[in-house]
Design an enzyme around this catalytic site. Sequence first.
Site, PDB file in Angstrom:
ATOM      1  N   ARG A  73       4.911   3.634   8.452  1.00  0.00           N
ATOM      2  CA  ARG A  73       6.233   4.264   8.131  1.00  0.00           C
ATOM      3  C   ARG A  73       5.620   5.759   7.569  1.00  0.00           C
ATOM      4  NH1 ARG A  73       6.710  -0.812   5.459  1.00  0.00           N
ATOM      5  NH2 ARG A  73       9.214  -1.659   5.759  1.00  0.00           N
ATOM      6  N   GLU A  74       4.909   5.982   8.458  1.00  0.00           N
ATOM      7  CA  GLU A  74       4.171   7.667   8.064  1.00  0.00           C
ATOM      8  C   GLU A  74       5.552   8.839   8.671  1.00  0.00           C
ATOM      9  OE1 GLU A  74       4.044   5.450  10.562  1.00  0.00           O
ATOM     10  OE2 GLU A  74       1.663   4.865  10.939  1.00  0.00           O
ATOM     11  N   TRP A  99      -7.215   9.773  16.449  1.00  0.00           N
ATOM     12  CA  TRP A  99      -5.517   9.938  15.982  1.00  0.00           C
ATOM     13  C   TRP A  99      -5.406  10.949  15.281  1.00  0.00           C
ATOM     14  CZ3 TRP A  99      -3.303   9.896  11.376  1.00  0.00           C
ATOM     15  CH2 TRP A  99      -4.416   8.882  10.321  1.00  0.00           C
ATOM     16  N   GLU A 154      -2.453  10.682   2.964  1.00  0.00           N
ATOM     17  CA  GLU A 154      -3.261  11.167   3.730  1.00  0.00           C
ATOM     18  C   GLU A 154      -3.462  12.685   3.899  1.00  0.00           C
ATOM     19  OE1 GLU A 154      -3.707   6.458   5.800  1.00  0.00           O
ATOM     20  OE2 GLU A 154      -1.873   7.835   6.988  1.00  0.00           O
ATOM     21  N   GLU A 187       0.867  -1.443  -0.014  1.00  0.00           N
ATOM     22  CA  GLU A 187       0.031   0.117  -0.126  1.00  0.00           C
ATOM     23  C   GLU A 187       1.010   1.298  -0.665  1.00  0.00           C
ATOM     24  OE1 GLU A 187      -3.345  -0.607   2.533  1.00  0.00           O
ATOM     25  OE2 GLU A 187      -2.971   2.127   2.981  1.00  0.00           O
ATOM     26  N   GLY A 244      -3.537  14.231  18.042  1.00  0.00           N
ATOM     27  CA  GLY A 244      -3.269  13.177  18.518  1.00  0.00           C
ATOM     28  C   GLY A 244      -4.673  12.609  19.110  1.00  0.00           C
ATOM     29  N   ASP A 260       0.167   5.639   0.586  1.00  0.00           N
ATOM     30  CA  ASP A 260      -1.040   6.409   1.153  1.00  0.00           C
ATOM     31  C   ASP A 260      -0.477   8.805   0.555  1.00  0.00           C
ATOM     32  OD1 ASP A 260      -2.285   4.145   2.144  1.00  0.00           O
ATOM     33  OD2 ASP A 260      -1.573   4.324   3.768  1.00  0.00           O
ATOM     34  N   ARG A 310       9.365   5.927  19.558  1.00  0.00           N
ATOM     35  CA  ARG A 310       8.798   4.303  19.110  1.00  0.00           C
ATOM     36  C   ARG A 310       9.790   3.908  18.452  1.00  0.00           C
ATOM     37  NH1 ARG A 310       5.172   5.868  13.411  1.00  0.00           N
ATOM     38  NH2 ARG A 310       4.452   3.900  13.432  1.00  0.00           N
ATOM     39  N   GLN A 369      -0.358  13.486   5.559  1.00  0.00           N
ATOM     40  CA  GLN A 369       0.400  12.239   6.139  1.00  0.00           C
ATOM     41  C   GLN A 369       0.776  11.363   4.842  1.00  0.00           C
ATOM     42  OE1 GLN A 369       0.418  10.215   9.616  1.00  0.00           O
ATOM     43  NE2 GLN A 369      -0.475   8.654   8.566  1.00  0.00           N
ATOM     44  N   THR A 370       2.550  10.702   4.294  1.00  0.00           N
ATOM     45  CA  THR A 370       2.342   9.089   3.116  1.00  0.00           C
ATOM     46  C   THR A 370       3.016   8.097   4.271  1.00  0.00           C
ATOM     47  OG1 THR A 370       4.523   9.836   2.999  1.00  0.00           O
ATOM     48  CG2 THR A 370       3.196  10.738   1.641  1.00  0.00           C
ATOM     49  N   ASN A 371       2.485   7.279   3.878  1.00  0.00           N
ATOM     50  CA  ASN A 371       2.643   5.913   4.470  1.00  0.00           C
ATOM     51  C   ASN A 371       3.324   4.522   3.379  1.00  0.00           C
ATOM     52  OD1 ASN A 371       3.763   3.769   6.500  1.00  0.00           O
ATOM     53  ND2 ASN A 371       1.334   4.554   6.906  1.00  0.00           N
TER      54      ASN A 371
END
Length: 235
Positions: A80-81, A145, A56, A52, A149, A54, A223, A69-71
């Site tokens: 992998r944001e 989210w 977003e 995928e 947050g 993304d 993280r 946001q990409t992933n």
Amino acid sequence: MATVKDINHFEVGTMYNSQAELMTLSNFQLPNKPGKAPTIRELTSHGDRHDELDFEFLGNKEGKPIALQTNVFANGVGNREQRLFLWFDPTADFHTYSFLWNPHQIVFYVDNIPIRVFKNCENIGVEYPSQAMQIEASLWDGDSWATDGGQTKTNWSYAPFKAHFQGFDITAACSNSNTQQCHSSQYWWNSQKYWKLDSNQQRQYENVRRNYMNYDYCSDRPRYPTPPKECLYDA
């Protein structure tokens, strides 16, 4: 080659799903009114071990910037944001958001400016998207989210939310039954010119990262105390 010319709009809770499975390059243009539901545009395969890519758009309060946001998911593994605030208001006009995907790299573009590069690092054990994928686009409620947050909730007084697409185009040359043909050197996206960014694109990319990015999973030490392997690879 597959080409899809026009999608007018869809509302929150609905999805556009292309019928053809494909690889390589796709373009779309999107404005969204100030508001509140994430807008997602993606290439995706299906199943538990899916690939995928993304784009977003994370809605925000009136007057606050909307984050892009990409992933990247490969073989079912994502997280992998990267997030950035664009140099323009994406709700004010149409802009072009596109992917270039070949066996060497995946590049995310905004108005032909590279904003993200994901290199093929299979040689060091990192999965790389290799399945034929479909285009999907949707609006949905992500207020648990997406903004602050999850502290800022969707303002439903702005409903109905609508996304508009214009100048929608796909360039591809393979199907799910024969993805290897997409690796052929006869296609322009596999030529050596597209194995890495050129010098001008590299400068643009570094400028975006320096001035507009506000989150990168590669730099998130709470993280990932040990950076993921692909983060050590210089684009």
